[in-house]
Write an enzyme that holds these catalytic residues in place. Sequence first.
Site, PDB file in Angstrom:
ATOM      1  N   LYS A   7       0.692  -1.119   0.062  1.00 24.36           N
ATOM      2  CA  LYS A   7      -0.136   0.009   0.110  1.00 24.36           C
ATOM      3  C   LYS A   7       0.989   1.195  -0.075  1.00 24.36           C
ATOM      4  O   LYS A   7       0.806   2.125  -0.878  1.00 24.36           O
ATOM      5  CB  LYS A   7      -0.803   0.000   1.226  1.00 24.36           C
ATOM      6  CG  LYS A   7      -1.743   1.437   1.466  1.00 24.36           C
ATOM      7  CD  LYS A   7      -2.484   1.330   2.874  1.00 24.36           C
ATOM      8  CE  LYS A   7      -1.536   1.690   3.911  1.00 24.36           C
ATOM      9  NZ  LYS A   7      -1.798   2.977   4.463  1.00 24.36           N
ATOM     10  N   ASN A   8       1.771   1.284   0.950  1.00 26.40           N
ATOM     11  CA  ASN A   8       2.799   2.424   1.057  1.00 26.40           C
ATOM     12  C   ASN A   8       3.506   2.814  -0.188  1.00 26.40           C
ATOM     13  O   ASN A   8       4.230   3.763  -0.379  1.00 26.40           O
ATOM     14  CB  ASN A   8       3.716   2.431   2.268  1.00 26.40           C
ATOM     15  CG  ASN A   8       2.855   2.519   3.504  1.00 26.40           C
ATOM     16  OD1 ASN A   8       1.632   2.986   3.611  1.00 26.40           O
ATOM     17  ND2 ASN A   8       3.316   1.940   4.728  1.00 26.40           N
ATOM     18  N   CYS A  53      -4.641  12.674  12.761  1.00 30.35           N
ATOM     19  CA  CYS A  53      -4.333  11.488  12.729  1.00 30.35           C
ATOM     20  C   CYS A  53      -4.265  10.917  14.010  1.00 30.35           C
ATOM     21  O   CYS A  53      -3.730  11.559  15.154  1.00 30.35           O
ATOM     22  CB  CYS A  53      -2.922  11.199  12.196  1.00 30.35           C
ATOM     23  SG  CYS A  53      -2.330   9.441  11.823  1.00 30.35           S
ATOM     24  N   ARG A  85       1.429  14.658  11.966  1.00 31.94           N
ATOM     25  CA  ARG A  85       2.249  14.249  10.747  1.00 31.94           C
ATOM     26  C   ARG A  85       2.423  15.496   9.818  1.00 31.94           C
ATOM     27  O   ARG A  85       1.459  15.368   8.915  1.00 31.94           O
ATOM     28  CB  ARG A  85       1.832  13.231  10.205  1.00 31.94           C
ATOM     29  CG  ARG A  85       2.161  11.724  10.967  1.00 31.94           C
ATOM     30  CD  ARG A  85       2.102  10.537  10.051  1.00 31.94           C
ATOM     31  NE  ARG A  85       0.702   9.818  10.107  1.00 31.94           N
ATOM     32  CZ  ARG A  85       0.366   8.936   9.394  1.00 31.94           C
ATOM     33  NH1 ARG A  85       1.289   8.122   8.988  1.00 31.94           N
ATOM     34  NH2 ARG A  85      -0.787   8.429   9.622  1.00 31.94           N
ATOM     35  N   ASP A 103       5.546   0.764  11.667  1.00 30.88           N
ATOM     36  CA  ASP A 103       4.517   0.243  11.309  1.00 30.88           C
ATOM     37  C   ASP A 103       4.501  -1.431  11.671  1.00 30.88           C
ATOM     38  O   ASP A 103       3.430  -2.096  11.729  1.00 30.88           O
ATOM     39  CB  ASP A 103       4.407   0.113   9.785  1.00 30.88           C
ATOM     40  CG  ASP A 103       3.606   1.489   9.262  1.00 30.88           C
ATOM     41  OD1 ASP A 103       3.104   2.348  10.277  1.00 30.88           O
ATOM     42  OD2 ASP A 103       3.592   1.715   8.108  1.00 30.88           O
ATOM     43  N   ARG A 107      -8.124  -0.788   5.326  1.00 36.40           N
ATOM     44  CA  ARG A 107      -7.130   0.374   4.710  1.00 36.40           C
ATOM     45  C   ARG A 107      -5.827  -0.123   4.569  1.00 36.40           C
ATOM     46  O   ARG A 107      -5.270   0.129   3.597  1.00 36.40           O
ATOM     47  CB  ARG A 107      -7.019   1.404   5.641  1.00 36.40           C
ATOM     48  CG  ARG A 107      -8.136   2.651   6.033  1.00 36.40           C
ATOM     49  CD  ARG A 107      -7.694   3.651   6.970  1.00 36.40           C
ATOM     50  NE  ARG A 107      -6.545   4.236   6.326  1.00 36.40           N
ATOM     51  CZ  ARG A 107      -5.400   4.396   7.214  1.00 36.40           C
ATOM     52  NH1 ARG A 107      -5.450   4.144   8.310  1.00 36.40           N
ATOM     53  NH2 ARG A 107      -4.442   5.001   6.549  1.00 36.40           N
TER      54      ARG A 107
END
Length: 427
Positions: free
Chosen positions: A22-23, A120, A125, A310, A402
């Site tokens: 995803k990133n 967030c 961020r 993460d 997500r």
Amino acid sequence: MDRIRIRGGNPLKGEIRISGAKNAALPLMCTCLLTDDEVRLDNVPDLADITTLTNLLAHLGVEVTTRQSLKGRSISFSAKGLAVTTAPYDLVRKMRASVLVLGPLVARHGQAKVSLPGGCAIGTRPVDLHIKGLQQMGAEIELDSGYILAKAPNGLKGCEITFPKVSVGATENLLMAATLAKGETHLINAAREPEISDLAACLNAMGAKIDGIGTDHLKIQGVERLHGCTHSVVADRIEAGTYAMAAAITGGEVELVGLHHELIGAAASTLSQAGVSLTETPRGLLVKRKNGALNGVDVMTEPFPGFPTDLQAQMMALMTTAEGASMITETIFENRFMHVPELTRMGASINVHGSSAMVRGVKKLTGAPVMATDLRASVSLVLAGLTAEGDTYLNRVYHLDRGYEKLTDKLSACGAEIERLSDAAAE
């Protein structure tokens, strides 16, 4: 609202195919704004965040075509008919990565109006490094009514930008912008994540001239125009690390298919210290415990190539039933221990002191109703549920949508007793 029920105690056995990252996919999708030609991305995960950015690009006038095959999902993007350079709040607020349209829009179209991202759950961020970098490249930027207004009518100019701290998003935004800037741009103290190397490789395939890929000093020689390309999204190292920990916490044996060992270097080293074996196979990595028990290990999150933030929540879940104690220190985000109260509800012994958490291993966890607070916290509770005695009910599962493609299907195929309950079934 859907929730997930997990009945713990089953060792995972089988194979899990690792999805595209995803990133990596999110910034790769924004490269289409840099060219009139079509950009095709293969191995794109089917996730809520991908849909969110797809909707934003479509709003800007990008033509999007999705294809599904046995090899996975491909999406083609054509910004030839780009009609709008405004990214509105209603679309940007859903995902912070939406701000990655800023650099490409200013670089190619000379202007952009992009909403400031919302708050967030895991901490602030800020996008100040994105803005300051574009200003150094000659963009005129104002903040007005919650929007970033950027103009560069004569184009951007190459310059030297030294980041005061490592920022993945700012590195990605300015890297894309620099490809069309006049002259040479140096990004110093740039982030080195594999997802950035993947972005740079895609940009070079589009005709960009980027040197220093994989280092903290990226050199970009601006070009007149970029052309289209076909690029396959790199495997998701965070998903891979998560499933490696799922295999370890259940005492199972799982082959992670499509993963290269170097992608999870720091995590693999930490897992090895904790008593987890990761063996290369022709298709990926085989994960299992070395000698039965897990050992407590200390972990500190750091920018790549250090241990990823993460994976911090998942590592904490793994340590809850390890022998001995472990100290987990979070250095990236200031509010990323929100999973601690939920793990404690399941019987974990965790004490938080500022940015560190002391985890003392217990013999067993017990299933309980728990609440997800963010993406990685959600999956850490899934891991805990896989080893807990009894049933765990995870609420707010939209966080998982997500970042984890077909999570319940992948775990079920390896023997986990896990199911997603719809609104009616959850009553």
